[in-house]
Design a protein around this motif. Structure first.
Motif, mmCIF file in Angstrom:
data_model
loop_
_atom_site.group_PDB
_atom_site.id
_atom_site.type_symbol
_atom_site.label_atom_id
_atom_site.label_comp_id
_atom_site.label_asym_id
_atom_site.label_seq_id
_atom_site.Cartn_x
_atom_site.Cartn_y
_atom_site.Cartn_z
ATOM 1 N N ILE A 145 32.993 3.230 -42.624
ATOM 2 C CA ILE A 145 31.989 3.959 -43.403
ATOM 3 C C ILE A 145 30.669 3.980 -42.644
ATOM 4 O O ILE A 145 29.992 5.014 -42.569
ATOM 5 C CB ILE A 145 31.798 3.312 -44.791
ATOM 6 C CG1 ILE A 145 33.080 3.437 -45.615
ATOM 7 C CG2 ILE A 145 30.621 3.943 -45.534
ATOM 8 C CD1 ILE A 145 33.006 2.770 -46.967
ATOM 9 N N ALA A 146 30.295 2.838 -42.066
ATOM 10 C CA ALA A 146 29.059 2.767 -41.284
ATOM 11 C C ALA A 146 29.111 3.746 -40.110
ATOM 12 O O ALA A 146 28.144 4.480 -39.849
ATOM 13 C CB ALA A 146 28.837 1.346 -40.782
ATOM 14 N N GLY A 147 30.238 3.779 -39.391
ATOM 15 C CA GLY A 147 30.394 4.685 -38.268
ATOM 16 C C GLY A 147 30.319 6.142 -38.691
ATOM 17 O O GLY A 147 29.701 6.970 -38.012
ATOM 18 N N ALA A 148 30.948 6.463 -39.841
ATOM 19 C CA ALA A 148 30.915 7.843 -40.344
ATOM 20 C C ALA A 148 29.494 8.255 -40.714
ATOM 21 O O ALA A 148 29.066 9.383 -40.425
ATOM 22 C CB ALA A 148 31.837 7.967 -41.568
ATOM 23 N N ARG A 184 29.073 -1.248 -52.452
ATOM 24 C CA ARG A 184 27.725 -0.833 -52.834
ATOM 25 C C ARG A 184 26.732 -1.211 -51.739
ATOM 26 O O ARG A 184 25.775 -0.474 -51.471
ATOM 27 C CB ARG A 184 27.334 -1.499 -54.156
ATOM 28 C CG ARG A 184 25.993 -1.048 -54.719
ATOM 29 C CD ARG A 184 25.641 -1.859 -55.958
ATOM 30 N NE ARG A 184 24.395 -1.413 -56.557
ATOM 31 C CZ ARG A 184 23.769 -2.070 -57.546
ATOM 32 N NH1 ARG A 184 24.285 -3.201 -58.027
ATOM 33 N NH2 ARG A 184 22.638 -1.611 -58.044
ATOM 34 N N GLY A 185 26.974 -2.346 -51.105
ATOM 35 C CA GLY A 185 26.076 -2.811 -50.063
ATOM 36 C C GLY A 185 25.992 -1.855 -48.900
ATOM 37 O O GLY A 185 24.897 -1.454 -48.490
ATOM 38 N N ILE A 186 27.135 -1.429 -48.334
ATOM 39 C CA ILE A 186 27.117 -0.556 -47.161
ATOM 40 C C ILE A 186 26.556 0.809 -47.506
ATOM 41 O O ILE A 186 25.834 1.433 -46.713
ATOM 42 C CB ILE A 186 28.525 -0.449 -46.533
ATOM 43 C CG1 ILE A 186 28.461 0.314 -45.195
ATOM 44 C CG2 ILE A 186 29.508 0.227 -47.467
ATOM 45 C CD1 ILE A 186 27.670 -0.368 -44.144
ATOM 46 N N LEU A 187 26.840 1.306 -48.709
ATOM 47 C CA LEU A 187 26.325 2.618 -49.116
ATOM 48 C C LEU A 187 24.810 2.582 -49.342
ATOM 49 O O LEU A 187 24.090 3.506 -48.951
ATOM 50 C CB LEU A 187 27.034 3.094 -50.388
ATOM 51 C CG LEU A 187 28.544 3.361 -50.248
ATOM 52 C CD1 LEU A 187 29.161 3.666 -51.603
ATOM 53 C CD2 LEU A 187 28.794 4.522 -49.285
ATOM 54 N N PHE A 201 24.835 3.906 -56.806
ATOM 55 C CA PHE A 201 26.077 3.196 -56.473
ATOM 56 C C PHE A 201 26.223 1.873 -57.233
ATOM 57 O O PHE A 201 26.987 1.006 -56.812
ATOM 58 C CB PHE A 201 26.128 2.938 -54.961
ATOM 59 C CG PHE A 201 26.042 4.184 -54.131
ATOM 60 C CD1 PHE A 201 26.999 5.179 -54.255
ATOM 61 C CD2 PHE A 201 24.989 4.379 -53.243
ATOM 62 C CE1 PHE A 201 26.930 6.344 -53.494
ATOM 63 C CE2 PHE A 201 24.908 5.530 -52.488
ATOM 64 C CZ PHE A 201 25.876 6.522 -52.609
ATOM 65 N N LYS A 202 25.541 1.733 -58.350
ATOM 66 C CA LYS A 202 25.563 0.460 -59.067
ATOM 67 C C LYS A 202 26.924 0.127 -59.700
ATOM 68 O O LYS A 202 27.183 -1.029 -60.028
ATOM 69 C CB LYS A 202 24.477 0.432 -60.136
ATOM 70 C CG LYS A 202 24.616 1.471 -61.232
ATOM 71 C CD LYS A 202 23.430 1.381 -62.178
ATOM 72 C CE LYS A 202 23.498 2.441 -63.274
ATOM 73 N NZ LYS A 202 22.323 2.365 -64.174
ATOM 74 N N LYS A 203 27.787 1.137 -59.866
ATOM 75 C CA LYS A 203 29.107 0.882 -60.446
ATOM 76 C C LYS A 203 30.148 0.521 -59.389
ATOM 77 O O LYS A 203 31.286 0.212 -59.725
ATOM 78 C CB LYS A 203 29.572 2.109 -61.238
ATOM 79 C CG LYS A 203 28.729 2.395 -62.482
ATOM 80 C CD LYS A 203 29.289 3.569 -63.266
ATOM 81 C CE LYS A 203 28.448 3.845 -64.510
ATOM 82 N NZ LYS A 203 28.980 5.002 -65.290
#
Length: 308
Positions: A280-283, A91-94, A83-85
């Protein structure tokens, strides 16, 4: 040991009751947060303490927290590169979603139902490594990527957060009591174990109340990329270790189960605090719970873990 089909089937019924209560409007997510807070200050610390004082330490048990830490570091590194791009906070949450496990609010009731206290012993040892990952690595990564985090005070803040957590305190005190062989009054241990028994139904109900199948369309691919990293690596490395480690069946069973557990609930708390995308966190938390529940059931059946 109970029949795994009975344990998973009854757990699914209780989870469904929690989901139904939320769907009918009898409880809300806000209520669930209050129940979760109550659980994290009562039943869960009691369960952790009761488990820790009963552990019979051996050199093989020390491998479990080490495996947890090393595997989470690997997943985090892979996510960090993949996820660097992406934008910093995205990128942080992923990347955060690639590490850390949910044992207390997911796995403990299922493990206790199938393997009893012996299974909880292995899970608790794995959770020692998971505590390091969830409270230091994951939170540290979140602060690194967050635009609003106070990076200068990050480690001081992390330390205060860890030391204020009741489950962590229960883990440390329980380990000290065990290692120092401190005698405890039967009356005290009886009270603690009575409180601990309430953890299982509360956790299963909470899983149903929290569960949601909603997923933001823009994040669909990214969410399943994170889950792909966790489960593809988890199954491949877990199976490799399962067949190569020179330990007994109980150790290998619990190692394989723990390494495919869902994303930790702390991800939602951290994303809210650091102003990341909480949807996104919840998913990630919800879909990983669904996948892990199915995988655990399949693995227990395929490897006949309840008998071995």
């Amino acid at each position: 040991m109970n029949s795994p089909n009975f344990v998973f089937g009854s757990a699914l019924v209780v989870i469904s009751i929690g989901y139904l209560l939320k769907s009918l409007g009898y409880v809300t997510t806000h209520d669930a947060k209050n129940i979760s807070k109550f659980l994290m200050h009562t039943t869960f610390p009691a369960l952790v303490f009761s488990t820790m004082i009963k552990i019979e330490f051996s050199h093989e048990l020390l491998w479990l927290p080490l495996i947890c830490i090393l595997f989470a570091l690997l997943c985090s590194f892979v996510g960090f590169q993949i996820f660097k791009k992406e934008g910093s906070e995205y990128r942080g949450i992923l990347t955060m979603g690639c590490s850390g496990y949910n044992l207390g609010l997911f796995a403990y009731p299922l493990i206790e139902g199938i393997w009893g206290w012996k299974g909880l012993t292995y899970a608790a040892m794995f959770d020692i490594g998971n505590s390091f990952i969830n409270f230091i690595l994951t939170y540290g990564m979140g602060n690194y990527f967050s635009a609003q985090a106070k990076k200068g005070n990050m480690w001081k803040h992390v330390f205060k957060r860890i030391m204020s957590l009741f489950p962590f305190q229960a883990m440390v005190i329980g380990l000290l009591v065990n290692l120092l062989e401190v005698p405890l009054p039967l009356f005290l241990t009886s009270i603690v174990e009575t409180i601990a028994q309430g953890n299982k139904p509360l956790v299963l109900l909470l899983m149903g109340i929290y569960f949601s199948v909603r997923l933001p369309k823009k994040s669909f691919i990214k969410v399943f990329q994170v889950l792909g990293i966790r489960y593809l690596l988890g199954l491949s490395i877990g199976l490799m270790l399962y067949y190569s480690l020179p330990f007994d069946a109980h150790f290998r069973n619990m190692m394989l189960i723990c390494i495919i557990l869902p994303v930790g609930m702390t991800l939602i708390t951290y994303s809210d605090e650091l102003n990341f995308d909480t949807s996104i966190a919840g998913a990630l938390v919800n879909f990983s719970m669904l996948i892990s529940f199915a995988l655990m059931w399949i693995l227990v059946a395929v490897f006949q873990m309840a008998t071995g």
